[in-house]
Design an enzyme around this catalytic site. Structure first.
Site, PDB file in Angstrom:
ATOM      1  N   ASP A  60      74.113  28.290  43.491  1.00  0.00           N
ATOM      2  CA  ASP A  60      73.013  28.840  42.703  1.00  0.00           C
ATOM      3  C   ASP A  60      73.365  28.741  41.222  1.00  0.00           C
ATOM      4  OD1 ASP A  60      71.361  31.033  41.329  1.00  0.00           O
ATOM      5  OD2 ASP A  60      70.575  31.107  43.372  1.00  0.00           O
ATOM      6  N   ILE A  61      72.397  28.372  40.390  1.00  0.00           N
ATOM      7  CA  ILE A  61      72.694  28.233  38.953  1.00  0.00           C
ATOM      8  C   ILE A  61      72.779  29.578  38.243  1.00  0.00           C
ATOM      9  CG2 ILE A  61      71.792  25.889  38.763  1.00  0.00           C
ATOM     10  CD1 ILE A  61      69.291  27.115  37.418  1.00  0.00           C
ATOM     11  N   HIS A  93      64.329  28.417  51.199  1.00  0.00           N
ATOM     12  CA  HIS A  93      65.763  28.360  50.954  1.00  0.00           C
ATOM     13  C   HIS A  93      66.428  29.656  51.386  1.00  0.00           C
ATOM     14  CE1 HIS A  93      63.871  29.848  47.238  1.00  0.00           C
ATOM     15  NE2 HIS A  93      65.005  30.483  46.968  1.00  0.00           N
ATOM     16  N   LEU A  94      67.654  29.529  51.831  1.00  0.00           N
ATOM     17  CA  LEU A  94      68.479  30.655  52.253  1.00  0.00           C
ATOM     18  C   LEU A  94      69.536  30.896  51.190  1.00  0.00           C
ATOM     19  CD1 LEU A  94      69.337  32.536  54.720  1.00  0.00           C
ATOM     20  CD2 LEU A  94      71.001  30.742  55.228  1.00  0.00           C
ATOM     21  N   HIS A  95      69.535  32.104  50.619  1.00  0.00           N
ATOM     22  CA  HIS A  95      70.613  32.503  49.713  1.00  0.00           C
ATOM     23  C   HIS A  95      71.764  33.005  50.575  1.00  0.00           C
ATOM     24  CE1 HIS A  95      68.487  32.726  45.759  1.00  0.00           C
ATOM     25  NE2 HIS A  95      67.424  32.879  46.541  1.00  0.00           N
ATOM     26  N   ASN A 155      63.757  34.920  50.502  1.00  0.00           N
ATOM     27  CA  ASN A 155      62.624  35.519  49.805  1.00  0.00           C
ATOM     28  C   ASN A 155      61.370  34.736  50.185  1.00  0.00           C
ATOM     29  OD1 ASN A 155      64.359  37.293  48.371  1.00  0.00           O
ATOM     30  ND2 ASN A 155      64.796  35.674  46.919  1.00  0.00           N
ATOM     31  N   GLN A 191      59.875  35.411  45.850  1.00  0.00           N
ATOM     32  CA  GLN A 191      60.245  34.004  45.924  1.00  0.00           C
ATOM     33  C   GLN A 191      59.933  33.353  44.588  1.00  0.00           C
ATOM     34  OE1 GLN A 191      58.399  31.868  49.156  1.00  0.00           O
ATOM     35  NE2 GLN A 191      59.516  29.993  48.723  1.00  0.00           N
TER      36      GLN A 191
END
Length: 117
Positions: free
Chosen positions: A32-33, A101-103, A88, A95
């Site tokens: 993640d950025i 996407h899965l964090h 999310n 979201q």
């Protein structure tokens, strides 16, 4: 938003760089950025699915693969004692990028309680 202008689809196509953790024909995992913990990466299906609202039976295999890789990648990234997975969905679900996407979030003693009781 379509796959043409989706930021995650552009990462999949190599148009935008990402710090990749894993990639195969169906999924991509990258850092993640804006990490919120020492371990924070995303796992996405390469096929464009906007959110869990749009996911259907035809996506079961790739979504299973996303979840199935989470533990291995979390351990390899340094979350040796546990982690949290978050998906999310929609505006209320906060979201921000409309590509499912899965964090995966973890690290030593960094996660607050999930919900206040």
């Amino acid at each position: 938003m379509t796959g043409d202008d989706c930021i995650f689809c552009r990462i999949v196509r190599g148009e935008i760089p990402a710090r990749k953790l894993y990639e195969d024909d169906e999924i991509l995992a990258f850092h993640d950025i804006h990490p919120v913990a020492p371990v924070h990466f995303l796992i996405i299906p390469k096929v464009h699915v906007a959110s869990l609202y749009e996911a259907g039976p035809e996506h079961q295999a790739v979504l299973g693969k996303v979840l199935g890789m989470a533990g291995r990648l979390a351990r390899e990234a340094g979350a040796a004692d546990g982690f949290r997975c978050i998906v999310n969905t929609g505006r209320v679900g906060r979201q921000e990028v409309y590509h499912l996407h899965l964090h995966v979030i973890g690290g030593p003693e960094t996660l607050p309680a999930m919900l206040r009781r």
